[in-house]
Structure formats: C-alpha cells, structure tokens
Motif scaffolding. Structure first.
Motif, PDB file in Angstrom:
ATOM      1  N   ALA A 336       0.836  -1.206   0.000  1.00 14.48           N
ATOM      2  CA  ALA A 336       0.000   0.000   0.000  1.00 14.48           C
ATOM      3  C   ALA A 336       0.869   1.253   0.000  1.00 14.48           C
ATOM      4  O   ALA A 336       0.569   2.230  -0.707  1.00 14.48           O
ATOM      5  CB  ALA A 336      -0.918  -0.018   1.218  1.00 14.48           C
ATOM      6  N   LEU A 337       1.952   1.226   0.748  1.00 12.11           N
ATOM      7  CA  LEU A 337       2.851   2.377   0.808  1.00 12.11           C
ATOM      8  C   LEU A 337       3.511   2.635  -0.541  1.00 12.11           C
ATOM      9  O   LEU A 337       3.655   3.785  -0.969  1.00 12.11           O
ATOM     10  CB  LEU A 337       3.919   2.142   1.876  1.00 12.11           C
ATOM     11  N   GLU A 338       3.893   1.562  -1.230  1.00  8.72           N
ATOM     12  CA  GLU A 338       4.540   1.707  -2.538  1.00  8.72           C
ATOM     13  C   GLU A 338       3.531   1.857  -3.676  1.00  8.72           C
ATOM     14  O   GLU A 338       3.923   2.095  -4.818  1.00  8.72           O
ATOM     15  CB  GLU A 338       5.448   0.508  -2.806  1.00  8.72           C
ATOM     16  N   ASN A 339       2.232   1.689  -3.342  1.00  7.59           N
ATOM     17  CA  ASN A 339       1.156   1.865  -4.330  1.00  7.59           C
ATOM     18  C   ASN A 339       1.379   0.991  -5.561  1.00  7.59           C
ATOM     19  O   ASN A 339       1.344   1.453  -6.708  1.00  7.59           O
ATOM     20  CB  ASN A 339       1.051   3.336  -4.738  1.00  7.59           C
ATOM     21  N   ILE A 340       1.626  -0.308  -5.315  1.00 10.44           N
ATOM     22  CA  ILE A 340       1.923  -1.244  -6.390  1.00 10.44           C
ATOM     23  C   ILE A 340       0.619  -1.819  -6.942  1.00 10.44           C
ATOM     24  O   ILE A 340      -0.155  -2.432  -6.214  1.00 10.44           O
ATOM     25  CB  ILE A 340       2.837  -2.377  -5.895  1.00 10.44           C
ATOM     26  N   LYS A 341       0.392  -1.592  -8.251  1.00  9.26           N
ATOM     27  CA  LYS A 341      -0.781  -2.173  -8.904  1.00  9.26           C
ATOM     28  C   LYS A 341      -0.384  -3.312  -9.840  1.00  9.26           C
ATOM     29  O   LYS A 341      -1.027  -4.344  -9.900  1.00  9.26           O
ATOM     30  CB  LYS A 341      -1.541  -1.091  -9.671  1.00  9.26           C
ATOM     31  N   ASP A 342       0.692  -3.088 -10.623  1.00  6.65           N
ATOM     32  CA  ASP A 342       1.205  -4.116 -11.526  1.00  6.65           C
ATOM     33  C   ASP A 342       2.643  -4.443 -11.125  1.00  6.65           C
ATOM     34  O   ASP A 342       3.315  -3.666 -10.466  1.00  6.65           O
ATOM     35  CB  ASP A 342       1.173  -3.631 -12.977  1.00  6.65           C
ATOM     36  N   GLY A 343       3.109  -5.589 -11.593  1.00  6.70           N
ATOM     37  CA  GLY A 343       4.488  -5.957 -11.301  1.00  6.70           C
ATOM     38  C   GLY A 343       4.607  -6.701  -9.984  1.00  6.70           C
ATOM     39  O   GLY A 343       3.630  -6.896  -9.259  1.00  6.70           O
ATOM     40  N   PRO A 344       5.818  -7.111  -9.658  1.00  2.00           N
ATOM     41  CA  PRO A 344       6.027  -7.882  -8.429  1.00  2.00           C
ATOM     42  C   PRO A 344       5.754  -7.050  -7.190  1.00  2.00           C
ATOM     43  O   PRO A 344       6.103  -5.870  -7.129  1.00  2.00           O
ATOM     44  CB  PRO A 344       7.512  -8.290  -8.511  1.00  2.00           C
ATOM     45  N   LYS A 345       5.139  -7.668  -6.209  1.00  2.00           N
ATOM     46  CA  LYS A 345       4.785  -6.975  -4.979  1.00  2.00           C
ATOM     47  C   LYS A 345       5.818  -7.249  -3.892  1.00  2.00           C
ATOM     48  O   LYS A 345       6.544  -8.243  -3.946  1.00  2.00           O
ATOM     49  CB  LYS A 345       3.400  -7.419  -4.513  1.00  2.00           C
ATOM     50  N   PRO A 346       5.906  -6.376  -2.902  1.00  2.00           N
ATOM     51  CA  PRO A 346       6.817  -6.619  -1.784  1.00  2.00           C
ATOM     52  C   PRO A 346       6.499  -7.953  -1.118  1.00  2.00           C
ATOM     53  O   PRO A 346       5.331  -8.347  -1.010  1.00  2.00           O
ATOM     54  CB  PRO A 346       6.536  -5.458  -0.836  1.00  2.00           C
ATOM     55  N   ARG A 347       7.524  -8.646  -0.696  1.00  2.00           N
ATOM     56  CA  ARG A 347       7.314  -9.924  -0.015  1.00  2.00           C
ATOM     57  C   ARG A 347       8.456 -10.164   0.956  1.00  2.00           C
ATOM     58  O   ARG A 347       9.552  -9.601   0.826  1.00  2.00           O
ATOM     59  CB  ARG A 347       7.212 -11.086  -1.008  1.00  2.00           C
ATOM     60  N   CYS A 348       8.187 -11.012   1.921  1.00  4.26           N
ATOM     61  CA  CYS A 348       9.235 -11.447   2.840  1.00  4.26           C
ATOM     62  C   CYS A 348       8.894 -12.847   3.309  1.00  4.26           C
ATOM     63  O   CYS A 348       7.747 -13.293   3.253  1.00  4.26           O
ATOM     64  CB  CYS A 348       9.367 -10.489   4.027  1.00  4.26           C
ATOM     65  N   PHE A 349       9.914 -13.551   3.743  1.00  2.00           N
ATOM     66  CA  PHE A 349       9.702 -14.867   4.344  1.00  2.00           C
ATOM     67  C   PHE A 349      10.787 -15.096   5.381  1.00  2.00           C
ATOM     68  O   PHE A 349      11.839 -14.431   5.376  1.00  2.00           O
ATOM     69  CB  PHE A 349       9.702 -15.981   3.294  1.00  2.00           C
ATOM     70  N   VAL A 350      10.521 -16.031   6.283  1.00  2.39           N
ATOM     71  CA  VAL A 350      11.496 -16.391   7.308  1.00  2.39           C
ATOM     72  C   VAL A 350      11.614 -17.902   7.335  1.00  2.39           C
ATOM     73  O   VAL A 350      10.662 -18.623   7.026  1.00  2.39           O
ATOM     74  CB  VAL A 350      11.086 -15.862   8.700  1.00  2.39           C
ATOM     75  N   ARG A 351      12.798 -18.383   7.680  1.00  2.00           N
ATOM     76  CA  ARG A 351      13.018 -19.834   7.761  1.00  2.00           C
ATOM     77  C   ARG A 351      14.066 -20.111   8.829  1.00  2.00           C
ATOM     78  O   ARG A 351      15.010 -19.325   9.013  1.00  2.00           O
ATOM     79  CB  ARG A 351      13.471 -20.411   6.420  1.00  2.00           C
ATOM     80  N   PRO A 352      13.919 -21.212   9.560  1.00  2.00           N
ATOM     81  CA  PRO A 352      14.922 -21.531  10.585  1.00  2.00           C
ATOM     82  C   PRO A 352      16.244 -21.907   9.940  1.00  2.00           C
ATOM     83  O   PRO A 352      16.282 -22.566   8.898  1.00  2.00           O
ATOM     84  CB  PRO A 352      14.304 -22.717  11.325  1.00  2.00           C
ATOM     85  N   SER A 353      17.329 -21.481  10.553  1.00  2.00           N
ATOM     86  CA  SER A 353      18.649 -21.857  10.074  1.00  2.00           C
ATOM     87  C   SER A 353      18.842 -23.355  10.239  1.00  2.00           C
ATOM     88  O   SER A 353      18.321 -23.974  11.163  1.00  2.00           O
ATOM     89  CB  SER A 353      19.717 -21.107  10.868  1.00  2.00           C
ATOM     90  N   GLY A 354      19.608 -23.947   9.340  1.00  2.00           N
ATOM     91  CA  GLY A 354      19.903 -25.370   9.451  1.00  2.00           C
ATOM     92  C   GLY A 354      21.119 -25.656  10.301  1.00  2.00           C
ATOM     93  O   GLY A 354      21.437 -26.827  10.558  1.00  2.00           O
ATOM     94  N   THR A 355      21.823 -24.606  10.755  1.00  2.00           N
ATOM     95  CA  THR A 355      23.098 -24.813  11.438  1.00  2.00           C
ATOM     96  C   THR A 355      23.198 -24.165  12.816  1.00  2.00           C
ATOM     97  O   THR A 355      24.098 -24.482  13.578  1.00  2.00           O
ATOM     98  CB  THR A 355      24.259 -24.277  10.582  1.00  2.00           C
ATOM     99  N   GLU A 356      22.286 -23.229  13.132  1.00  2.00           N
ATOM    100  CA  GLU A 356      22.386 -22.519  14.412  1.00  2.00           C
ATOM    101  C   GLU A 356      20.997 -22.106  14.873  1.00  2.00           C
ATOM    102  O   GLU A 356      20.037 -22.124  14.091  1.00  2.00           O
ATOM    103  CB  GLU A 356      23.282 -21.278  14.258  1.00  2.00           C
ATOM    104  N   ASP A 357      20.889 -21.716  16.152  1.00  2.00           N
ATOM    105  CA  ASP A 357      19.607 -21.232  16.672  1.00  2.00           C
ATOM    106  C   ASP A 357      19.395 -19.806  16.192  1.00  2.00           C
ATOM    107  O   ASP A 357      19.693 -18.819  16.884  1.00  2.00           O
ATOM    108  CB  ASP A 357      19.591 -21.314  18.201  1.00  2.00           C
TER     109      ASP A 357
END
Length: 401
Positions: A336-357
C-alpha cells in the motif's frame, strides 16, 4: 566439442541465419575474463584456452572468444574477495591477485567459486558501474533459449514440458519474467540443491534450475530425447539453414554440453556464452531483460529454532501460529505504501537456520528503503514471537532508493 557444434549452428553450418542476419561476436564479448577464485578450476580453464586457440587457427569454428583467466591457485587466498560467492553476496567485482593481469577488460567477466561448481557473470559499464548477472539471470537466459528453439519445431509447445525450479530466495522480478515473458512453468522448491534438483527431475521433461549463487544445471528427461528422435526423422532432408533444422541441431547437443549430475561452472559458462553469441547479445542486453527488485537478507538469534516451521517450499511460516499473519500484514502495508498495482509486490519470508539457533529473514520491495524497512519489521516480529535472544533488532538505515 558440443560447445563448438552449438556455435557452428550460427556460423559455418548455418550460413546466413533464417532471420537474414549474419552471426558475429560483439566487440565487448570477444575476450572473456575468468576469475578462477584461486581454485583448481582456473587450471582446467587454461586447457580450454589452448583448445580454442587450435580450433580458431583451423578456422572450423566461428565465434570463439579469447579466454583470459586470472586468480590461479597460489595467486591468492582461496575464495577470499574473489569468486562467485563473494561477487554474488557482496555485489562487488573480484579482487585480481594475478600479477600478470594488466589492462584486463571488464566488459565480459565470469567468476567461478574455488571448486568450480558455481558461476556468475558481471561487467562494468562505461561509467564504471558494476552489474551482476546471477543464477536467476542465468535461469532466465537458458530457459528462454530452450523454449525458443523447441517452439521452432513444436509451435504449440505441447510435446515437451519445460520449466524452471526456483527457491524462495529467487528475485520476484525473475519469477514474473519467466511466467509472463518466457511463458514457462515455475515451481518453488525448498532451499538446497538436492531439493531443487529433485523438483526439476520430478516436474519437467526439461528442467532448469540455478540458485542465485550460480549453482545449477539443466535436466533432460526421456520425453525430450523422444522428441529429438521424432524431430530428426521428420526434418530429415530439409535444408540445413531451415530454422527448424537449426533448432534441432542446437537442442540435440545441449545434453552433452550440460553436466546434468551437478553444478559445473565450466560447462555452464560455455552454455551461456554460446547462447549470447547465437542471440547476438552482450551482457548489458542480457542484464536489461528485467530489473531485480531490491532485497535485504538478515538473521535473528532465537532460543530454539525448532519452534519455527514453514510450508514445504519455505515461502510461508506455519508456526508460531501468529507469525505468518503478522508477516502478511507487513507485506500488505508495504504494498500500500509503494502503491503497487502491476508488477512484483513486496514480499518477505522467514526460515529456521539449518546450522544454528537463528531465523533467516529475506525481504524484497520496489525500493531499497522498502526492502530494508520490510526486513526490519520481519526481524522484530521474529524476535517478539519466536523468543528472540538479546536486545530487539535495530531497524536498517538506508539512503538508497
């Protein structure tokens, strides 16, 4: 060499192309500078250099580049400030340790990693600005080339199922380009070569995968070989300059050029170079196919990484229960802040590390400030909802747009 055979489909074997253009190598592409990362791969490249010299002297293969290798074993520390991993992660050109390297061209450069299973390309423009072409760009180039050649024989695109496997870390602009421009299928797999390799094998007759760091390959399944055999029978007797005949000869050599077992920087380098030659492109044309969305990666230390879980391809968090809802709200707010109508939208994801906490965070948006802000919000949510260790993360500060 399969590479030489592929080049000849745009030269001596084809004569003038079906589209009326005579193939030639651009001036900016005549010398390929190879950063060997001070690893063993640099020694192998030098064998190609000598072979190219013989082929060129015999005049049997047009379009061969001059190979100039730097950063041999012993020139400097392995992978330190050089090589594919450094270039891709730091977005910087490699340090050249080789004392004999003077006045080297930076218009066409590739970097291997020390054991030569990853490759990325890069160049400096007329203003000295650095441009990276990573694994996402390689996947786009290779898949679009294969699709184009297949459609010259099978215009409906029904005989062979082609596609690209990416991970959640693939830039959103590349995914959109593959779907909307190349018009190929895209599958998102869990991070890790063994997962993307298995997905390419399972989902496609011709499966392309390259991680952002340049590790990847192309897999060809039984239906592809059946298609080639039927096309060969159907096109037998047609002129060699017929476009479908040219496409058949190009596709036929690909399985022997590509190392289908594992990432192989040398074969991938030759494949990319041949495609660029046949298209008549330099790195700037390739780079401008699409613009990467700015992104930010980070990690948050937590008491126990096992309390965080994700769906199969790691694009969404499934636990703790409130985390994905909060992340989605942050993504929606940024859109909404970037007012994106077409094209790729902002995204994020999180995942646990495989080697540390710790929990790894990835965010992208249509500006660097937006990506930094979204990553900061995701980090704070992880710290709050996933028993973060220590003080809450500080927001990223960026002056870049």
């Amino acid at each position: 060499l399969s590479y030489a055979s592929l080049l000849r489909t745009g030269g001596l074997d084809a004569g003038t192309a079906a589209d009326g253009r005579q193939y030639s190598r651009r001036d900016t592409m005549k010398t390929l500078l190879i950063d060997g990362a001070c690893g063993i791969g640099a020694l192998k490249i030098d064998k190609f250099r000598r072979l190219f010299g013989r082929l060129g002297a015999e005049g049997c293969t047009p379009g061969l580049p001059n190979l100039h290798t730097v950063n041999f074993p012993g020139d400097g520390p392995l992978n330190e400030n050089c090589g594919a991993e450094f270039v891709q992660k730091q977005q910087l050109p490699p340090k050249v340790y080789s004392s004999t390297a003077t006045k080297v061209s930076k218009q066409y450069v590739t970097s291997f990693d020390g054991d030569a299973d990853r490759v990325v390309f890069h160049y400096e423009d007329a203003d000295g600005r650095f441009h990276l072409l990573d694994g996402d760009k390689i996947a786009v180039l290779v898949s679009s080339f294969i699709q184009e050649e297949l459609r010259c024989i099978d215009p409906e695109g029904q005989a062979v199922n082609c596609g690209v496997v990416q991970t959640a870390y693939a830039n959103g602009s590349s995914t959109l380009y593959l779907k909307n421009v190349v018009k190929t299928n895209v599958v998102i797999a869990k991070t890790g070569v063994k997962f993307v390799h298995a997905a390419a094998h399972h989902n496609f007759d011709v499966g392309v995968y390259f991680e952002a760091n340049g590790h990847g390959t192309v897999l060809f399944g039984p239906k592809f070989y059946d298609f080639i055999a039927k096309a060969d029978a159907h096109l037998r007797g047609t002129p060699r300059y017929d476009r479908a005949n040219i496409a058949l000869r190009r596709l036929r050599v690909l399985p022997s050029l590509v190392n289908q077992s594992v990432g192989d920087a040398m074969s991938d380098m030759l494949l990319v170079d041949a495609i660029l030659y046949l298209k008549g492109w330099d790195l700037s044309v390739w780079a401008n196919l699409y613009s990467d969305m700015p992104s930010k990666q980070a990690k948050v230390k937590v008491a126990d990484r096992t309390m965080i879980s994700t769906n199969d391809n790691e694009t969404e968090a499934t636990a703790p229960a409130a985390l994905q809802t909060a992340l989605q709200a942050a993504m929606d707010a940024m859109a909404a802040l970037e007012n994106i109508k077409d094209g790729p939208k902002p995204r994020c994801f999180v995942r646990p590390s495989g080697t540390e906490d710790a929990v790894r965070v990835y965010a992208e948006a249509n500006s660097q400030n937006g990506a930094d802000s979204l990553a900061s919000e995701a980090m704070m949510l992880v710290h709050k909802l996933c028993r973060g260790v220590g003080a809450p993360p500080q927001p990223f500060i960026s002056n870049r747009l």
